[in-house]
Design a protein around this motif. Structure first.
Motif, PDB file in Angstrom:
ATOM      1  N   UNK A   3      38.290  28.289  77.831  1.00  0.00           N
ATOM      2  CA  UNK A   3      37.413  27.123  77.848  1.00  0.00           C
ATOM      3  C   UNK A   3      36.741  26.901  76.494  1.00  0.00           C
ATOM      4  N   UNK A   4      36.672  27.908  75.658  1.00  0.00           N
ATOM      5  CA  UNK A   4      36.009  27.730  74.375  1.00  0.00           C
ATOM      6  C   UNK A   4      36.963  27.253  73.285  1.00  0.00           C
ATOM      7  N   UNK A   5      38.240  27.194  73.561  1.00  0.00           N
ATOM      8  CA  UNK A   5      39.223  26.762  72.568  1.00  0.00           C
ATOM      9  C   UNK A   5      39.258  25.242  72.448  1.00  0.00           C
ATOM     10  N   UNK A   6      39.864  24.755  71.400  1.00  0.00           N
ATOM     11  CA  UNK A   6      39.955  23.298  71.234  1.00  0.00           C
ATOM     12  C   UNK A   6      40.872  22.698  72.282  1.00  0.00           C
ATOM     13  N   UNK A   7      40.583  21.481  72.672  1.00  0.00           N
ATOM     14  CA  UNK A   7      41.389  20.828  73.698  1.00  0.00           C
ATOM     15  C   UNK A   7      42.674  20.282  73.077  1.00  0.00           C
ATOM     16  N   UNK A   8      43.659  20.045  73.911  1.00  0.00           N
ATOM     17  CA  UNK A   8      44.940  19.549  73.427  1.00  0.00           C
ATOM     18  C   UNK A   8      44.853  18.075  73.031  1.00  0.00           C
ATOM     19  N   UNK A   9      43.943  17.330  73.659  1.00  0.00           N
ATOM     20  CA  UNK A   9      43.790  15.907  73.340  1.00  0.00           C
ATOM     21  C   UNK A   9      42.835  15.735  72.170  1.00  0.00           C
ATOM     22  N   UNK A  10      43.208  14.954  71.175  1.00  0.00           N
ATOM     23  CA  UNK A  10      42.285  14.703  70.077  1.00  0.00           C
ATOM     24  C   UNK A  10      41.110  13.860  70.570  1.00  0.00           C
ATOM     25  N   UNK A  11      40.003  13.969  69.889  1.00  0.00           N
ATOM     26  CA  UNK A  11      38.814  13.210  70.277  1.00  0.00           C
ATOM     27  C   UNK A  11      39.078  11.716  70.101  1.00  0.00           C
ATOM     28  N   UNK A  12      38.602  10.936  71.053  1.00  0.00           N
ATOM     29  CA  UNK A  12      38.772   9.488  70.938  1.00  0.00           C
ATOM     30  C   UNK A  12      37.937   8.979  69.774  1.00  0.00           C
ATOM     31  N   UNK A  13      38.574   8.143  68.963  1.00  0.00           N
ATOM     32  CA  UNK A  13      37.861   7.580  67.829  1.00  0.00           C
ATOM     33  C   UNK A  13      37.117   6.337  68.282  1.00  0.00           C
ATOM     34  N   UNK A  14      35.970   6.082  67.700  1.00  0.00           N
ATOM     35  CA  UNK A  14      35.239   4.870  68.081  1.00  0.00           C
ATOM     36  C   UNK A  14      36.041   3.633  67.682  1.00  0.00           C
ATOM     37  N   UNK A  15      35.838   2.539  68.404  1.00  0.00           N
ATOM     38  CA  UNK A  15      36.588   1.319  68.085  1.00  0.00           C
ATOM     39  C   UNK A  15      36.250   0.811  66.686  1.00  0.00           C
ATOM     40  N   UNK A  16      37.180   0.073  66.142  1.00  0.00           N
ATOM     41  CA  UNK A  16      37.010  -0.490  64.816  1.00  0.00           C
ATOM     42  C   UNK A  16      35.814  -1.449  64.815  1.00  0.00           C
ATOM     43  N   UNK A  17      35.107  -1.508  63.707  1.00  0.00           N
ATOM     44  CA  UNK A  17      33.915  -2.358  63.598  1.00  0.00           C
ATOM     45  C   UNK A  17      34.284  -3.832  63.767  1.00  0.00           C
TER      46      UNK A  17
END
Length: 62
Positions: A3-17
């Protein structure tokens, strides 16, 4: 899986401005244009209805 390892899914990036700006513009236009159109056409048709008479007024003298 740890549970402390990085997840397989990359973090969602915020939408473009720019996408946020265009979304806001579209939302504002969607809300205001119908109201402006209704106000514009209802006031002009009301004036035409008041100015036109569908019948003639004939006065008869006795």
């Amino acid at each position: 899986m740890e549970s402390s390892g990085p997840s397989a899914n990359p973090a969602d990036q915020p939408p473009d401005r720019w996408a946020e700006i265009w979304g806001t513009v579209i939302a504002v236009l969607t809300l205001t244009l119908p109201l402006l159109a209704i106000a514009n056409f209802s006031s002009s048709s009301r004036v035409q209805l008041l100015q036109s008479t569908p019948y003639s007024l004939n006065q008869t003298q006795n």
